[in-house]
Write a protein that holds these residues in place. Structure first.
Motif, PDB file in Angstrom:
ATOM      1  N   SER A 286       0.853  -1.183   0.000  1.00 33.66           N
ATOM      2  CA  SER A 286       0.000   0.000   0.000  1.00 33.66           C
ATOM      3  C   SER A 286       0.888   1.231   0.000  1.00 33.66           C
ATOM      4  N   GLY A 287       0.868   1.978  -1.101  1.00 34.08           N
ATOM      5  CA  GLY A 287       1.710   3.163  -1.224  1.00 34.08           C
ATOM      6  C   GLY A 287       1.164   4.349  -0.448  1.00 34.08           C
ATOM      7  N   GLN A 288       1.923   5.416  -0.454  1.00 35.61           N
ATOM      8  CA  GLN A 288       1.535   6.658   0.207  1.00 35.61           C
ATOM      9  C   GLN A 288       0.547   7.435  -0.671  1.00 35.61           C
ATOM     10  N   VAL A 289      -0.276   8.259  -0.029  1.00 41.38           N
ATOM     11  CA  VAL A 289      -1.189   9.132  -0.766  1.00 41.38           C
ATOM     12  C   VAL A 289      -0.376  10.261  -1.385  1.00 41.38           C
ATOM     13  N   GLY A 290      -0.633  10.516  -2.661  1.00 45.75           N
ATOM     14  CA  GLY A 290       0.012  11.618  -3.370  1.00 45.75           C
ATOM     15  C   GLY A 290      -1.040  12.469  -4.045  1.00 45.75           C
TER      16      GLY A 290
ATOM     17  N   ARG B  37      -3.508   7.000  -4.704  1.00 47.38           N
ATOM     18  CA  ARG B  37      -2.619   6.060  -4.012  1.00 47.38           C
ATOM     19  C   ARG B  37      -2.616   4.760  -4.793  1.00 47.38           C
ATOM     20  N   ASN B  38      -1.445   4.161  -4.935  1.00 52.22           N
ATOM     21  CA  ASN B  38      -1.319   2.879  -5.623  1.00 52.22           C
ATOM     22  C   ASN B  38      -1.225   1.742  -4.619  1.00 52.22           C
ATOM     23  N   LEU B  39      -1.952   0.672  -4.909  1.00 53.09           N
ATOM     24  CA  LEU B  39      -1.875  -0.575  -4.156  1.00 53.09           C
ATOM     25  C   LEU B  39      -1.354  -1.646  -5.101  1.00 53.09           C
ATOM     26  N   VAL B  40      -0.725  -2.642  -4.545  1.00 57.58           N
ATOM     27  CA  VAL B  40      -0.448  -3.860  -5.300  1.00 57.58           C
ATOM     28  C   VAL B  40      -1.246  -4.939  -4.596  1.00 57.58           C
ATOM     29  N   ILE B  41      -2.094  -5.631  -5.358  1.00 51.39           N
ATOM     30  CA  ILE B  41      -2.876  -6.724  -4.789  1.00 51.39           C
ATOM     31  C   ILE B  41      -2.502  -8.013  -5.509  1.00 51.39           C
ATOM     32  N   GLY B  42      -2.663  -9.136  -4.821  1.00 51.22           N
ATOM     33  CA  GLY B  42      -2.327 -10.418  -5.411  1.00 51.22           C
ATOM     34  C   GLY B  42      -3.318 -11.489  -5.007  1.00 51.22           C
ATOM     35  N   ASP B  43      -3.124 -12.681  -5.565  1.00 52.11           N
ATOM     36  CA  ASP B  43      -3.995 -13.806  -5.224  1.00 52.11           C
ATOM     37  C   ASP B  43      -3.148 -15.051  -4.984  1.00 52.11           C
ATOM     38  N   ASP B  44      -3.806 -16.171  -4.772  1.00 52.42           N
ATOM     39  CA  ASP B  44      -3.091 -17.398  -4.428  1.00 52.42           C
ATOM     40  C   ASP B  44      -2.388 -18.050  -5.615  1.00 52.42           C
ATOM     41  N   THR B  45      -2.492 -17.478  -6.800  1.00 47.12           N
ATOM     42  CA  THR B  45      -1.753 -17.978  -7.966  1.00 47.12           C
ATOM     43  C   THR B  45      -0.457 -17.199  -8.169  1.00 47.12           C
ATOM     44  N   ASN B  46      -0.145 -16.307  -7.227  1.00 43.24           N
ATOM     45  CA  ASN B  46       1.025 -15.426  -7.292  1.00 43.24           C
ATOM     46  C   ASN B  46       0.927 -14.380  -8.391  1.00 43.24           C
ATOM     47  N   PHE B  47      -0.281 -14.100  -8.871  1.00 46.19           N
ATOM     48  CA  PHE B  47      -0.509 -13.009  -9.810  1.00 46.19           C
ATOM     49  C   PHE B  47      -0.716 -11.744  -8.998  1.00 46.19           C
ATOM     50  N   SER B  48      -0.134 -10.641  -9.434  1.00 49.19           N
ATOM     51  CA  SER B  48      -0.362  -9.363  -8.758  1.00 49.19           C
ATOM     52  C   SER B  48      -0.586  -8.275  -9.792  1.00 49.19           C
TER      53      SER B  48
END
Length: 94
Positions: free
Chosen positions: A8-12, A25-36
């Protein structure tokens, strides 16, 4: 779209062509297949959602973007998000 917050990045602030500014703000999300994938949050969702790595997030109204690779642009409406925790249970063979 449903995933687990990996980062979870900082708010800009972004200055628009119109001269207005918007919080993002940028997030990186992923799942159980290791895809993000990166999800950009805008407006009040960028500033008001308290997201930490390991939290589960469900978002509706996301749009696919292809700027510097594929990413998602999230809605700026708070009701379009559901935040939860993940209880991961592994199945065992009987």
């Amino acid at each position: 779209m449903i995933g687990v917050v990996v980062h979870s990045g900082q708010v800009g602030t972004l200055k628009l062509k119109s001269g207005e500014t918007r919080d993002k703000r940028n997030l990186v999300i992923g799942d159980d297949t290791n895809f993000s994938i990166t999800v950009t949050l805008w407006g009040e969702t960028a500033t008001k959602l308290d997201l930490k790595p390991g939290m589960m997030i469900a978002c509706k109204q996301c749009k696919i973007s292809e700027y510097n690779g594929k990413s998602l642009n999230g809605s700026s409406s708070l009701p379009d998000y559901v935040i939860g925790s993940v209880n991961h249970v592994r199945a065992t063979a009987l």
